[in-house]
Design a protein around this motif. Sequence first.
Motif, PDB file in Angstrom:
ATOM      1  N   ALA A 200       0.832  -1.231  -0.040  1.00 20.74           N
ATOM      2  CA  ALA A 200      -0.024   0.051   0.004  1.00 20.74           C
ATOM      3  C   ALA A 200       0.835   1.199   0.001  1.00 20.74           C
ATOM      4  O   ALA A 200       1.741   1.232   0.885  1.00 20.74           O
ATOM      5  CB  ALA A 200      -0.651  -0.144   1.192  1.00 20.74           C
ATOM      6  N   TYR A 201       0.775   2.206  -1.110  1.00 27.10           N
ATOM      7  CA  TYR A 201       1.366   3.629  -0.985  1.00 27.10           C
ATOM      8  C   TYR A 201       0.545   4.430  -0.865  1.00 27.10           C
ATOM      9  O   TYR A 201      -0.701   4.386  -1.040  1.00 27.10           O
ATOM     10  CB  TYR A 201       1.835   3.592  -2.608  1.00 27.10           C
ATOM     11  N   SER A 202       1.165   5.782  -0.068  1.00 31.99           N
ATOM     12  CA  SER A 202       0.183   6.708   0.121  1.00 31.99           C
ATOM     13  C   SER A 202       1.383   8.073  -0.018  1.00 31.99           C
ATOM     14  O   SER A 202       2.113   7.836   0.550  1.00 31.99           O
ATOM     15  CB  SER A 202      -0.651   6.753   1.392  1.00 31.99           C
ATOM     16  N   GLY A 203       0.684   9.214  -0.309  1.00 33.29           N
ATOM     17  CA  GLY A 203       1.158  10.544  -0.103  1.00 33.29           C
ATOM     18  C   GLY A 203       1.142  10.769   1.414  1.00 33.29           C
ATOM     19  O   GLY A 203       0.290  10.743   2.236  1.00 33.29           O
ATOM     20  N   ALA A 204       2.295  11.118   2.236  1.00 33.93           N
ATOM     21  CA  ALA A 204       2.263  11.438   3.513  1.00 33.93           C
ATOM     22  C   ALA A 204       1.195  12.461   3.950  1.00 33.93           C
ATOM     23  O   ALA A 204       0.893  12.607   5.290  1.00 33.93           O
ATOM     24  CB  ALA A 204       3.544  11.668   3.920  1.00 33.93           C
ATOM     25  N   GLN A 205       1.148  13.360   2.969  1.00 35.61           N
ATOM     26  CA  GLN A 205       0.257  14.356   3.468  1.00 35.61           C
ATOM     27  C   GLN A 205      -1.208  14.351   2.762  1.00 35.61           C
ATOM     28  O   GLN A 205      -1.976  15.451   2.520  1.00 35.61           O
ATOM     29  CB  GLN A 205       0.813  15.957   2.927  1.00 35.61           C
ATOM     30  N   ASP A 206      -1.697  13.207   2.098  1.00 36.91           N
ATOM     31  CA  ASP A 206      -2.908  12.875   1.679  1.00 36.91           C
ATOM     32  C   ASP A 206      -3.876  12.728   2.761  1.00 36.91           C
ATOM     33  O   ASP A 206      -4.190  11.937   3.324  1.00 36.91           O
ATOM     34  CB  ASP A 206      -2.904  11.671   1.088  1.00 36.91           C
ATOM     35  N   HIS A 207      -4.746  13.962   2.786  1.00 30.87           N
ATOM     36  CA  HIS A 207      -5.870  14.015   3.941  1.00 30.87           C
ATOM     37  C   HIS A 207      -7.064  13.035   3.411  1.00 30.87           C
ATOM     38  O   HIS A 207      -7.715  13.042   4.252  1.00 30.87           O
ATOM     39  CB  HIS A 207      -6.331  15.638   4.248  1.00 30.87           C
ATOM     40  N   ASN A 208      -6.838  12.668   2.236  1.00 33.78           N
ATOM     41  CA  ASN A 208      -7.941  11.674   1.932  1.00 33.78           C
ATOM     42  C   ASN A 208      -7.706  10.274   2.332  1.00 33.78           C
ATOM     43  O   ASN A 208      -8.777   9.291   2.234  1.00 33.78           O
ATOM     44  CB  ASN A 208      -8.261  11.840   0.308  1.00 33.78           C
ATOM     45  N   VAL A 209      -6.678   9.926   2.875  1.00 35.59           N
ATOM     46  CA  VAL A 209      -6.101   8.731   3.077  1.00 35.59           C
ATOM     47  C   VAL A 209      -5.672   8.438   4.323  1.00 35.59           C
ATOM     48  O   VAL A 209      -4.450   8.788   4.602  1.00 35.59           O
ATOM     49  CB  VAL A 209      -5.299   8.044   2.021  1.00 35.59           C
TER      50      VAL A 209
END
Length: 265
Positions: A200-209
Motif C-alpha cells: 500500500a502506497y500513500s502520500g504522507a500529506q494525503d488527507h483523503n487517506v
Amino acid sequence: MKRPYGPGADPTGWLRQYHRPPAEGPTLVVFPHAGGSATGYYTLSQALSGAAEVLNVQYPGRQDRLGERCIDDIGEMADQVVEALLPRAGRPLVLFGHSLGSIVAYEVALRLESLHPDRAPIGVIVSGRPAAAIHLSRGLSLLADEDLASSISDLAGTPPELLADKDLMSAVLPSLRADFKAAESYRGAAGTRVSCPLYAYSGAQDHNVPREGLLRWSEHTSAEFTVRFFEGGHFYLQSQEPEVARALASDLHTLTRTALLTPTH
C-alpha cells in the motif's frame, strides 16, 4: 498523441503498451485514478520500461475511447479488464492502481485468483485509497458540473488550463462522474482477501487517506503486507514520480523473486 508500442496493441481497447518491454521481468498493469487515462501514466511507464512490461489501463469514455459508454460499476470494469488480460500469458503479473484504480486492481486480482488461478497475480500494489472494505462516498457524482470541476481542482491533480477550458471539461466530466459513481457505489469487499503480497502506497500529506485506513489494507491479504509513504498529497505520484518509480522497480524485483522461491501446489 502518445502512440502505443506496436506489438503491444490490444484488440479489446482496455490496455495500452507504450514502451518496448525488457526480455525478462513481470508484467505491471497500471490502473488510473478517477478521471484519469492511460496517457497520464506514460512517463511512469517509461521509467519502468527496463523493469517490466508495462500495460496502462484505458477506461472507456475518454481520449481515444471517448465515444464509448462510460462504466460506473467497479465489478463491470474489473470483469472487462480480466478478459483483456487473459490472452497475455507468459510473464508474472503485478497489478498497480491509484485511488479508484486501487479498487479496480484489487477486484481484478480477486477474479483472477478465483476464476483463472493460472493467471493469478504475484502481487498487488494499491495507492491513494483506504482499504477496499471501507466505503467512501462524498457524493461527488451527484454534484452539478461546476461543483464537480471544483472538486477535482481541490485534489490538485488537474492542470489549471484544463479546468479553464469549458469545451474540454464538458468532454471530460461524463467519464469523471461515472468514475466517481463507480467508486462511491463500491461495496462488498469486506472479508475478501488475495493470497499474494499486497503493498500500500500513500502520500504522507494525503488527507483523503488516513493512516489507519491505509493500514487496513492488511485485512485484504493472507500474505505479506507492506506500506510505503511518499512526500506529497493525493497526487504524490506526479510530484514524486522518480522516487515512486524506484520504489515500484524495487518492489517488482522483490515480488518476482519471492514468487520464484515460493513453491506452488
